[in-house]
Design a protein around this motif. Structure first.
Motif, PDB file in Angstrom:
ATOM      1  N   ASN A  12      61.681  58.053  42.857  1.00 26.65           N
ATOM      2  CA  ASN A  12      62.084  57.307  44.056  1.00 26.65           C
ATOM      3  C   ASN A  12      63.541  57.642  44.382  1.00 26.65           C
ATOM      4  N   ARG A  41      65.326  57.315  47.122  1.00 29.20           N
ATOM      5  CA  ARG A  41      66.123  56.295  47.803  1.00 29.20           C
ATOM      6  C   ARG A  41      66.614  55.247  46.834  1.00 29.20           C
ATOM      7  N   ALA A  42      65.732  54.860  45.925  1.00 29.13           N
ATOM      8  CA  ALA A  42      66.140  53.846  44.950  1.00 29.13           C
ATOM      9  C   ALA A  42      67.260  54.385  44.065  1.00 29.13           C
ATOM     10  N   GLY A  66      73.413  53.847  43.146  1.00 28.77           N
ATOM     11  CA  GLY A  66      74.761  54.380  43.015  1.00 28.77           C
ATOM     12  C   GLY A  66      74.833  55.809  42.524  1.00 28.77           C
ATOM     13  N   ARG A  88      73.054  46.904  54.782  1.00 28.94           N
ATOM     14  CA  ARG A  88      73.134  48.310  54.374  1.00 28.94           C
ATOM     15  C   ARG A  88      74.518  48.876  54.672  1.00 28.94           C
ATOM     16  N   PHE A 139      77.001  47.801  52.122  1.00 28.69           N
ATOM     17  CA  PHE A 139      76.806  48.475  50.831  1.00 28.69           C
ATOM     18  C   PHE A 139      77.113  49.965  50.913  1.00 28.69           C
ATOM     19  N   CYS A 177      75.580  52.310  52.790  1.00 27.22           N
ATOM     20  CA  CYS A 177      74.486  53.225  53.156  1.00 27.22           C
ATOM     21  C   CYS A 177      74.726  53.792  54.542  1.00 27.22           C
ATOM     22  N   PRO A 201      76.761  54.284  48.583  1.00 29.61           N
ATOM     23  CA  PRO A 201      76.620  53.163  47.655  1.00 29.61           C
ATOM     24  C   PRO A 201      77.471  53.329  46.404  1.00 29.61           C
ATOM     25  N   THR A 202      77.711  54.591  46.012  1.00 36.73           N
ATOM     26  CA  THR A 202      78.495  54.820  44.803  1.00 36.73           C
ATOM     27  C   THR A 202      79.853  54.124  44.896  1.00 36.73           C
ATOM     28  N   ILE A 223      79.471  50.281  44.703  1.00 34.20           N
ATOM     29  CA  ILE A 223      79.177  49.832  43.337  1.00 34.20           C
ATOM     30  C   ILE A 223      80.455  49.842  42.496  1.00 34.20           C
ATOM     31  N   PHE A 259      73.288  45.654  45.158  1.00 25.85           N
ATOM     32  CA  PHE A 259      72.435  45.481  46.338  1.00 25.85           C
ATOM     33  C   PHE A 259      70.962  45.525  45.951  1.00 25.85           C
ATOM     34  N   GLU A 319      62.315  51.358  48.128  1.00 28.95           N
ATOM     35  CA  GLU A 319      63.738  51.577  47.942  1.00 28.95           C
ATOM     36  C   GLU A 319      64.293  51.048  46.634  1.00 28.95           C
TER      37      GLU A 319
END
Lengths: 318, 504
Positions: free
Chosen positions: A201, A203-204, A209, B305, B308, B310, B330-331, B334, B340, B348
């Motif tokens: 996945n 996207r996950a 991160g 989003r 976060f 995205c 996102p990195t 975080i 999130f 997702e």
């Protein structure tokens, strides 16, 4: 009661299916050994390993690509161009280390290019690497022309593919080292886990991160590295560099080995160790049919049929 | 209501290996009846539904339609006999038009098997008119909002002349006003003697639209009742058993902490993304839960989003802990202490084929290696603790996440951030498709994080949920955050009115 008895046989069937490849391999070895005792001689067995070393290196290095749900069709021409680059470096009298690094660098660069385009422009891997296949083959032809370039009087370079150490061909050690490193990376490092995660996945993984695009670029670079290493070994083995080495079908053998090993072409779960099984399975089938003097046309048909049957059995597992 | 049953299951039992998914279940539905089928995840509801759709054959028992035994495990035959099912996740072909989806697999044909598209269109129009549904027949389904996709699924069932419609959490992705609309459609279907089986975790809906209910637990039917003869505490009690029922009742009386400790963790000023949301301003404090509610399409998910990393925003400022933040990915978010939990856990959130341990470690891989080596043992140890503290069932870290129930999957998804002790936790619809028991546990986890001092931002369409957990409630309408209330000083009616915007 009937339901309780009924559950046993599917479990056995499942266990058989899960180990279909090793079982099929054992069966084929027995058949070949009975049909032609020469099959089981140490020389022939070593020969099999030597024969599969090139495909094996490329397949172990491409396993990550396929685990992320991608594919790399460009390995054949990369193999050829890496051999040519090494040849020209040898001609320029560069030190051996530089020669090898230059050959490998070409593969890594092409792989990185594949990866960047696929990861950052989000184009389909099959199309991108198909295009690269064409571009690199063309470049190899410009670089090397149609003629064979003989590699003479380069004992150090020739040792890579043709030398032997403790009675075994040196290329086998390289293959073993690459396989060991890739198995280690897959099982014991965060990168290996991340590759599986991206295939499962993407996207996950991104939302957790992880720099998924950089990782994807990296796996194509690894695949390019494997193809270039195979190219260096081959040019050394046959003392020749040629723009048309790694002909059409090379990439299919590599992909077949990975997929036979149980790595899903859709990405996700996969295993470098099982890719090795796939490599040896194909190697044994090829070698056995050669020993039994099966004509090449029949060999091709038999190989294709065996791949489909093996995959069908593996698919029943899930 | 004394008409004979249109659909009946007798002594239905389904055994998978050592697992009994369904145990001697009896079920009966009359024409024009709306029967709720409720129970925790894993109670056997889905298995029962699958028996009725023919997706699986029961190990024992029989199914009768109009008193006639139906063939078991034959989906096309069940459709032919008038049993239709609307699943929680879309079953449509996203690249095709609404029209093609309605008739997918059984287009009216002319000679030589050519599709009779004129007739198809005529029949679809008649269908829309009869049920007063407005939808563009030529729109591509994948481009439609979720709400409309649900309508397409209902149309598909109606076009089949379905006599029984099984609805598996039909409102899971719908906002409040759309739920009401769906309920109108259900009432219309009732008048046409269609029998409906309505699966939902939202008791409000069940009390609003159902006539009768069948409650399941552990694969058995444990109670049947007319909705009029039972109250909510009794339903919850039957569903989850003694202990959890008591806990969730206690939780409802928890104290609220608007603005938490007063320390501002995240501060948005006039945050704008062109064509999506406009001038969104709020402060999120340590130790509070801020819930943003609104209709689907009010761009709450898009806002989250962006927060976060995205997506980028094009105007306004975002500060985290007083420092300006513009995350490229996102990195970065975080690293700044943000976690999130996305809305769609399958697409997702989770690596479904990977183990619980691996999923729980996914946001903290940077902490589980020494040099190049992944420290699997430490990962397993951390997962074991997380599984215990989140009470995930079964407590087996080596189990692939896809084998867990929805509620436990959601706990894994929330749990993977807790290792990081996030300073800010953002959750998008944290309990969609989650049973009452797991919901209560997720609320407990969120409250625990709040007590620890985390700043929690939740987007939710479920007003019951909003009023259960929020310290403050924000209302978003068409890309604007119109108002933020202290949860103690506002009433449900006010929120409902604001959600609808000026029009309502």
């Amino acid at each position: 009661m009937s339901t309780i008895n009924g559950t046993r046989s599917p479990q056995i069937a499942q266990r058989v299916a899960a180990n279909a490849l090793p079982l099929a391999m054992a069966a084929i070895v027995v058949v070949f050994a009975i049909a032609q005792p020469a099959f089981l001689t140490p020389d022939n067995l070593i020969g099999i390993v030597r024969q599969v070393a090139l495909i094996g290196i490329m397949a172990t290095c491409m396993t990550f690509v396929i685990m992320t749900g991608g594919v790399d069709l460009s390995v054949g021409p990369v193999l050829a161009i890496a051999g040519l680059v090494s040849f020209y470096c040898l001609q320029a009298d560069l030190p051996l280390a530089v020669v090898i690094l230059a050959g490998l660098a070409v593969g890594v660069l092409i792989g990185t290019f594949n990866g960047l385009v696929i990861a950052f422009l989000q184009l389909p891997p099959i199309i991108v690497t198909l295009a690269t296949l064409s571009i690199v083959r063309g470049s190899a032809l410009i670089l090397g022309g149609p003629e064979q370039h003989l590699i003479r009087n380069e004992p150090a370079y020739s040792f890579i593919g043709a030398g032997s150490l403790f009675g075994l061909p040196f290329s086998i050690y390289i293959f073993a080292l690459v396989a060991a490193v890739m198995i280690f990376v897959q099982r014991r490092t965060p990168l290996g886990l991340l590759v599986t995660a991206i295939g499962d996945n993407e996207r996950a993984a991104h939302l957790s991160g992880h720099r998924t695009r950089i990782t994807k670029t990296l796996v194509y670079a690894i695949s390019g590295f494997g193809a270039a290493l195979a190219g260096i070994i081959q040019s050394s083995q046959v003392h020749t560099a040629l723009a048309t080495y790694g002909p059409f079908g090379t990439e299919l053998d590599v992909i077949a080995a990975v997929v036979l090993g149980g790595t899903s072409i859709m990405g996700g779960n996969g295993s470098v160790a099982r890719t090795l099984l796939g490599v040896f399975f194909l190697g044994i089938v090829n070698n056995g049919m050669n020993i039994l003097n099966v004509p090449i046309d029949i060999q091709l048909i038999a190989k294709g049929a065996i791949i489909v049957i093996a995959l069908a059995i593996a698919a029943r597992r899930s | 209501m004394d008409a004979p049953a249109i659909l009946r299951g007798v002594g239905l039992t389904k055994i998978y290996g050592n697992l009994v998914a369904l145990r001697d279940a009896d079920f009966s539905l009359r024409p024009g009846e709306v029967r709720a089928l409720i129970g925790s995840n894993g109670a056997g509801k889905s298995t029962l539904i699958k028996v009725f759709t023919g997706a699986i054959a029961p190990t024992l028992g029989r199914v009768e339609i109009d008193g006639v035994a139906a063939p078991l495990g034959d989906p096309s035959e069940m459709i032919r006999r008038g049993i239709a099912c609307i699943y929680q996740h879309s079953n449509l072909a996203p690249a095709m038009s609404v029209l093609d989806n309605i008739f997918l697999g059984r287009q009216p044909t002319r000679r030589f098997g050519f599709v009779d598209s004129a007739r198809q269109r005529r029949e679809a129009r008649a269908l829309l008119e009869r049920h007063r549904i407005a939808i563009d027949l030529d729109a591509t389904v994948g481009n439609l909002p979720t709400v409309k996709q649900k309508e397409v699924e209902i149309l598909k069932a109606l076009a089949l002349d379905a006599r029984v419609i099984l609805m598996d959490e039909p409102t899971a992705w719908l906002a409040a006003s759309e739920v009401a609309k769906l309920h109108d459609t259900i009432r219309m279907l009732k008048t046409r003697a269609v029998g409906i089986v309505y699966i939902s975790h939202v008791l409000d809906e069940i009390f609003a639209v159902c006539d009768t209910m069948t409650i399941m637990r552990d694969g058995r039917v444990i109670a049947e009742s007319a909705v009029a003869d039972i109250d909510r505490p009794r339903v919850v009690h039957l569903m989850v058993g003694e202990k959890l029922a008591r806990e969730s009742a206690e939780a409802a009386h928890e104290k609220r902490h608007p603005r938490g400790t007063g320390e501002i963790r995240m501060s948005a000023r006039d945050l704008t993304k062109r064509g999506v949301f406009t001038e969104v301003s709020f402060d999120l404090h340590a130790g509070e839960i801020l819930c943003i509610t609104g209709l689907i399409g009010s761009k709450r998910t898009e806002l989250l989003r962006t927060l976060f990393g995205c997506d980028r925003f094009d105007g306004g400022t975002l500060q985290i802990d007083g420092r300006t933040a513009a995350f490229a990915s996102p990195t970065g978010a975080i690293a700044a202490g943000v976690g999130f939990v996305p809305e769609d856990r399958h697409r997702e959130g989770l690596m479904l084929d990977m183990t619980m341990t691996e999923n729980l470690a996914m946001a903290t891989l940077d902490r589980f290696h020494r040099g190049l080596m992944l420290q699997r043992r430490r990962m397993s140890e951390a997962a074991r603790q997380a599984i215990a503290s989140l009470s995930i069932q079964p407590p087996d870290g080596s189990r692939p996440v896809k084998l867990l129930s929805g509620g436990n999957q959601q706990k894994v998804l929330v749990g993977k951030w807790l290792n990081r002790a996030p300073r800010i936790l953002i959750l998008d619809e944290p309990t969609v498709g989650v049973d009452v028991g797991a919901k209560a546990e997720i609320y407990r986890i969120l409250r625990r994080e709040r007590e620890r001092g985390a700043a929690i931002l939740v987007v939710s369409s479920d007003l019951e949920e909003v009023f259960t957990i929020a310290d403050r409630i924000g209302v978003m309408v068409a890309g604007r955050l119109v108002r933020i209330h202290d949860a103690d000083d506002c009433r449900l009616q006010d929120i409902v009115r604001e959600i609808g915007g000026a029009a309502a």
